[in-house]
Design a protein around this motif. Sequence first.
Motif, PDB file in Angstrom:
ATOM      1  N   ILE A 106       4.344   5.307  19.605  1.00 38.45           N
ATOM      2  CA  ILE A 106       3.555   5.529  18.536  1.00 38.45           C
ATOM      3  C   ILE A 106       2.147   6.412  18.875  1.00 38.45           C
ATOM      4  O   ILE A 106       1.559   6.022  19.944  1.00 38.45           O
ATOM      5  CB  ILE A 106       3.074   4.117  17.905  1.00 38.45           C
ATOM      6  CG1 ILE A 106       4.446   3.508  17.325  1.00 38.45           C
ATOM      7  CG2 ILE A 106       2.013   4.238  16.909  1.00 38.45           C
ATOM      8  CD1 ILE A 106       4.172   2.254  16.893  1.00 38.45           C
ATOM      9  N   ASP A 107       1.867   7.449  18.075  1.00 35.11           N
ATOM     10  CA  ASP A 107       0.802   8.168  18.467  1.00 35.11           C
ATOM     11  C   ASP A 107      -0.394   7.661  17.681  1.00 35.11           C
ATOM     12  O   ASP A 107      -1.504   7.817  18.071  1.00 35.11           O
ATOM     13  CB  ASP A 107       0.987   9.441  17.994  1.00 35.11           C
ATOM     14  CG  ASP A 107       2.038  10.264  18.684  1.00 35.11           C
ATOM     15  OD1 ASP A 107       2.127  10.899  19.859  1.00 35.11           O
ATOM     16  OD2 ASP A 107       3.215  10.553  17.955  1.00 35.11           O
ATOM     17  N   ARG A 108      -0.269   7.046  16.532  1.00 34.34           N
ATOM     18  CA  ARG A 108      -1.481   6.633  15.788  1.00 34.34           C
ATOM     19  C   ARG A 108      -1.291   5.473  15.003  1.00 34.34           C
ATOM     20  O   ARG A 108      -0.078   5.543  14.552  1.00 34.34           O
ATOM     21  CB  ARG A 108      -1.864   8.111  14.985  1.00 34.34           C
ATOM     22  CG  ARG A 108      -3.360   7.643  14.101  1.00 34.34           C
ATOM     23  CD  ARG A 108      -3.656   8.985  13.349  1.00 34.34           C
ATOM     24  NE  ARG A 108      -4.725   8.841  12.619  1.00 34.34           N
ATOM     25  CZ  ARG A 108      -5.167   9.828  11.718  1.00 34.34           C
ATOM     26  NH1 ARG A 108      -4.445  10.698  11.251  1.00 34.34           N
ATOM     27  NH2 ARG A 108      -6.211   9.803  11.066  1.00 34.34           N
ATOM     28  N   VAL A 109      -2.054   4.468  15.007  1.00 34.96           N
ATOM     29  CA  VAL A 109      -2.145   3.207  14.338  1.00 34.96           C
ATOM     30  C   VAL A 109      -3.119   2.958  13.288  1.00 34.96           C
ATOM     31  O   VAL A 109      -4.324   3.088  13.747  1.00 34.96           O
ATOM     32  CB  VAL A 109      -2.035   2.093  15.260  1.00 34.96           C
ATOM     33  CG1 VAL A 109      -1.992   0.752  14.460  1.00 34.96           C
ATOM     34  CG2 VAL A 109      -0.930   2.171  16.265  1.00 34.96           C
ATOM     35  N   ILE A 110      -2.677   3.102  12.078  1.00 33.48           N
ATOM     36  CA  ILE A 110      -3.499   3.248  10.990  1.00 33.48           C
ATOM     37  C   ILE A 110      -3.493   1.967  10.144  1.00 33.48           C
ATOM     38  O   ILE A 110      -2.499   1.324   9.946  1.00 33.48           O
ATOM     39  CB  ILE A 110      -3.597   4.308  10.113  1.00 33.48           C
ATOM     40  CG1 ILE A 110      -2.427   4.273   9.597  1.00 33.48           C
ATOM     41  CG2 ILE A 110      -3.928   5.723  10.949  1.00 33.48           C
ATOM     42  CD1 ILE A 110      -2.473   5.596   8.031  1.00 33.48           C
ATOM     43  N   LEU A 111      -4.543   1.524   9.318  1.00 35.54           N
ATOM     44  CA  LEU A 111      -4.626   0.367   8.438  1.00 35.54           C
ATOM     45  C   LEU A 111      -4.492   1.035   6.985  1.00 35.54           C
ATOM     46  O   LEU A 111      -5.397   1.985   6.805  1.00 35.54           O
ATOM     47  CB  LEU A 111      -5.683  -0.394   8.680  1.00 35.54           C
ATOM     48  CG  LEU A 111      -5.670  -1.704   7.384  1.00 35.54           C
ATOM     49  CD1 LEU A 111      -5.283  -2.700   7.799  1.00 35.54           C
ATOM     50  CD2 LEU A 111      -7.361  -2.334   7.572  1.00 35.54           C
ATOM     51  N   SER A 112      -3.807   0.628   6.029  1.00 30.70           N
ATOM     52  CA  SER A 112      -4.002   0.897   4.590  1.00 30.70           C
ATOM     53  C   SER A 112      -4.488  -0.273   3.880  1.00 30.70           C
ATOM     54  O   SER A 112      -3.551  -1.418   3.679  1.00 30.70           O
ATOM     55  CB  SER A 112      -2.574   1.233   4.028  1.00 30.70           C
ATOM     56  OG  SER A 112      -2.766   1.456   2.528  1.00 30.70           O
TER      57      SER A 112
END
Length: 226
Positions: free
Chosen positions: A45-51
């Motif tokens: 995983i390159d990027r972990v974001i929250l929505s």
Amino acid sequence: MKPTFLAIIPARGGSKGVPRKNIKELAGKPLIAWTIEEAKKSKFIDRVILSSEDHEIIEIAKQYGCEVPFTRPVDLAQDETPGIAPVLHAMKECPGYDFVVLLQPTSPLRTVEDIDGAIETLFEKEADFCVSVTEPNQSPYWMYSLNVNGTMKPLIKQENFALRRQDLPKAYSLNGAFYMAKTEQLKVTKSFLTDDTVGYVMPRKRSFDIDTEEDFFLCQQVLRDM
């Protein structure tokens, strides 16, 4: 060239079964923290974001190192909002990734080994979609619906009724831990579940999906005993 992965953690403020469950403390830290920490350990995983549309959830997620590049529109955080809608919105806000990984915070026992194992399965099978499954406690081959007059009708027709569980065909159910897809394919299907979706089997002990206070309590006991 190494494919890129965007992990999306959806966490809206509203919750009917367990109020404010996404930030409710579970074994010493907010529920959402368990998912953030495992996602950040992934070697793929390159990027972990929250929505999220909820400012308190956003602030807590940031404290645990999760990126929050946007605030989810309130109209995409309603009870009736389809689950895929926030994912498609996040993909539009954060374009350019080959794959998307949906990680629901209600699966706190899911580990980075589960996540990376599923991604490796994607590669091995050259699949466009992969979802997590587990063997259910009760086989669907032993399940019935009730007719209007109260008589039982099997959900799955069988030639010979099996009295022993080991004689039943293997069955699996979605456990909600993760959903993965090629971004371009997901834009077309608007669903992780297709005729070509690959299932990644997780053990039942890591397949908790918290929806009720009872689920929360049981999961807390499991974590404290680990």
